[in-house]
Design a protein around this motif. Structure first.
Motif, short mmCIF file in Angstrom:
data_model
loop_
_atom_site.label_atom_id
_atom_site.label_comp_id
_atom_site.label_asym_id
_atom_site.label_seq_id
_atom_site.Cartn_x
_atom_site.Cartn_y
_atom_site.Cartn_z
N LEU A 238 110.03 15.70 -42.16
CA LEU A 238 109.64 15.19 -43.47
C LEU A 238 108.56 14.11 -43.35
O LEU A 238 107.60 14.10 -44.12
CB LEU A 238 110.85 14.65 -44.22
N GLY A 239 108.74 13.22 -42.38
CA GLY A 239 107.74 12.18 -42.19
C GLY A 239 106.38 12.74 -41.84
O GLY A 239 105.35 12.26 -42.31
N ASP A 240 106.37 13.79 -41.02
CA ASP A 240 105.11 14.42 -40.65
C ASP A 240 104.45 15.07 -41.87
O ASP A 240 103.23 15.04 -42.02
CB ASP A 240 105.35 15.47 -39.56
N TYR A 241 105.27 15.65 -42.76
CA TYR A 241 104.72 16.24 -43.98
C TYR A 241 104.08 15.16 -44.85
O TYR A 241 102.99 15.37 -45.41
CB TYR A 241 105.83 16.95 -44.77
N VAL A 242 104.74 14.02 -44.97
CA VAL A 242 104.20 12.92 -45.78
C VAL A 242 102.84 12.49 -45.25
O VAL A 242 101.90 12.24 -46.02
CB VAL A 242 105.18 11.73 -45.79
N ASN A 243 102.71 12.45 -43.94
CA ASN A 243 101.46 11.96 -43.33
C ASN A 243 100.38 13.03 -43.22
O ASN A 243 99.19 12.72 -43.35
CB ASN A 243 101.76 11.40 -41.93
N ASN A 244 100.79 14.27 -43.01
CA ASN A 244 99.80 15.31 -42.67
C ASN A 244 99.87 16.57 -43.53
O ASN A 244 99.05 17.47 -43.35
CB ASN A 244 99.97 15.71 -41.20
N GLY A 245 100.84 16.66 -44.43
CA GLY A 245 101.00 17.91 -45.17
C GLY A 245 101.61 18.98 -44.28
O GLY A 245 102.26 18.68 -43.29
N LEU A 272 111.74 17.50 -55.46
CA LEU A 272 111.77 16.60 -54.30
C LEU A 272 110.40 16.52 -53.64
O LEU A 272 109.98 15.46 -53.18
CB LEU A 272 112.83 17.08 -53.31
N ARG A 273 109.71 17.64 -53.60
CA ARG A 273 108.35 17.66 -53.05
C ARG A 273 107.44 16.73 -53.85
O ARG A 273 106.59 16.04 -53.28
CB ARG A 273 107.81 19.09 -53.08
N TYR A 274 107.61 16.72 -55.17
CA TYR A 274 106.81 15.82 -56.00
C TYR A 274 107.11 14.36 -55.66
O TYR A 274 106.20 13.55 -55.47
CB TYR A 274 107.08 16.08 -57.48
N PHE A 275 108.39 14.02 -55.59
CA PHE A 275 108.76 12.62 -55.39
C PHE A 275 108.39 12.10 -54.00
O PHE A 275 108.14 10.91 -53.83
CB PHE A 275 110.26 12.43 -55.63
N ILE A 276 108.35 12.98 -53.00
CA ILE A 276 108.11 12.51 -51.63
C ILE A 276 106.71 11.93 -51.47
O ILE A 276 106.47 11.08 -50.60
CB ILE A 276 108.32 13.66 -50.60
N LYS A 277 105.79 12.34 -52.33
CA LYS A 277 104.39 11.94 -52.15
C LYS A 277 104.19 10.43 -52.26
O LYS A 277 103.31 9.87 -51.60
CB LYS A 277 103.51 12.66 -53.19
N ALA A 279 107.05 8.20 -52.30
CA ALA A 279 108.37 7.60 -52.11
C ALA A 279 108.32 6.46 -51.09
O ALA A 279 107.58 6.49 -50.12
CB ALA A 279 109.36 8.67 -51.64
N THR A 280 109.14 5.45 -51.35
CA THR A 280 109.36 4.38 -50.38
C THR A 280 110.23 4.93 -49.24
O THR A 280 110.71 6.07 -49.30
CB THR A 280 110.09 3.21 -51.04
N LYS A 281 110.44 4.12 -48.21
CA LYS A 281 111.34 4.54 -47.13
C LYS A 281 112.74 4.83 -47.67
O LYS A 281 113.39 5.78 -47.25
CB LYS A 281 111.39 3.46 -46.05
N GLN A 282 113.19 3.98 -48.59
CA GLN A 282 114.48 4.21 -49.21
C GLN A 282 114.48 5.52 -49.98
O GLN A 282 115.42 6.31 -49.91
CB GLN A 282 114.83 3.05 -50.15
N GLY A 283 113.39 5.77 -50.72
CA GLY A 283 113.27 7.01 -51.46
C GLY A 283 113.25 8.22 -50.54
O GLY A 283 113.84 9.26 -50.84
N GLN A 284 112.55 8.10 -49.41
CA GLN A 284 112.52 9.20 -48.44
C GLN A 284 113.92 9.52 -47.92
O GLN A 284 114.25 10.68 -47.67
CB GLN A 284 111.58 8.85 -47.29
#
Length: 295
Positions: A238-245, A272-277, A279-284
């Motif tokens: 998930l973290g990699d998606y946030v940074n790189n798609g 969830l895909r919408y919110f991750i864009k 999101a804070t660490k807590q949100g993630q």
């Protein structure tokens, strides 16, 4: 046929379905959700998800009288003036025939073809819990590869869903701390509606003031913050998606296809895909919790 044209054909088929099920399960919702997820890799779109869209768009028989309704309205005469308030009043009275006639009159005189649809979305938001999620995804489906000559089928689709139950009266705008809009709800069923409401709030619409009036009322009724979850528990990938798609959500959507309730879970996945864009660490961490529950 190009990818956008193919997807638009599925949308057009879905909104002309003779659909008699609950509004919250209308096929256009999951179809638009799939479109958004497929968009993560336009160069190599998921064939499995496209096939799923094709199957879903053929699930119900098609209406055949949409153009007939428009033509009959013109034949009966549009009158000297067409008022938006006449359509709004018809909706509040819950008169399906009058609603359709007024929407068709507005369709004929509006240059963009969007006048009736935008009015009806605002009306639908009065009953956000029943119609909000549907109205958002219908609006986005219409906006995708938009053709003003083809808006009536989307307008009539919305009309038919509004008519399934009575509407509450319009609400007053609520001056409220809208912090809840930025929270990732711990309630997965509520999260879908929150994602739709947030995106409608941020949209660029002619009737945005009316949309926000109704949305402010709905948000004011929510009384929840983010779920308290260990911020370190972020799902692998998930973290990699946030940074790189990438294909993270595409792969999850493909995996959900074999589940009996894949439509409901796909809609949740897209929210969830919408919110991750943003999101804070807590949100993630909350999003990770929900994603694990979907598998």
């Amino acid at each position: 046929m190009s990818l956008p044209q193919r997807i638009k054909s599925y949308f057009d088929a879905a909104v002309t379905m003779d659909y008699d099920g609950p509004t919250m399960a209308h096929p256009i919702i999951v179809l638009n959700a799939l479109k958004n997820i497929i968009g993560d890799n336009r160069n190599n779109p998921s064939q499995k998800l496209l096939d799923s869209m094709a199957d879903k768009s053929e699930k119900y028989p098609q209406r055949t009288d949409d153009q007939k309704v428009l033509d009959q309205t013109a034949k009966d005469g549009l009158g000297l003036t067409v008022f938006i308030s006449d359509l709004e009043d018809a909706c509040q009275k819950g008169n399906p025939i009058e609603m359709e006639q007024e929407a068709a009159r507005l369709q004929w005189v509006n240059e963009t073809g969007l006048g009736g649809l935008e009015v009806l979305i605002e009306v639908a938001l009065q009953g956000f819990d029943r119609l909000g999620l549907f109205a958002y995804h219908l609006q986005r489906a219409n906006a995708f590869q938009q053709n003003k000559e083809n808006t009536w089928i989307y307008t009539r689709c919305l009309l038919k869903e509004i008519c399934k139950a009575s509407l509450p009266e319009p609400h007053d705008k609520v001056e409220h701390e809208l912090w809840v809009m930025d929270q990732v709800s711990g309630n997965i069923s509520q999260l879908n509606k929150m994602a739709a409401a947030r995106r409608l709030w941020e949209g660029d619409y002619v009737r945005i003031d009316g949309y926000r009036r109704e949305l402010s009322h709905w948000f004011s009724l929510l009384d929840e913050g983010a779920e308290k979850v260990d911020g370190k528990k972020i799902m692998n990938g998930l973290g990699d998606y946030v940074n790189n798609g990438g294909n993270f959500f595409i792969q999850m959507a493909e995996d959900l296809q074999d589940q009996s309730n894949w439509e409901e879970k796909t809609i949740q996945l897209e929210a969830l895909r919408y919110f991750i864009k943003n999101a804070t660490k807590q949100g993630q961490a909350v999003i990770s919790m929900h994603l694990k529950e979907l598998i």
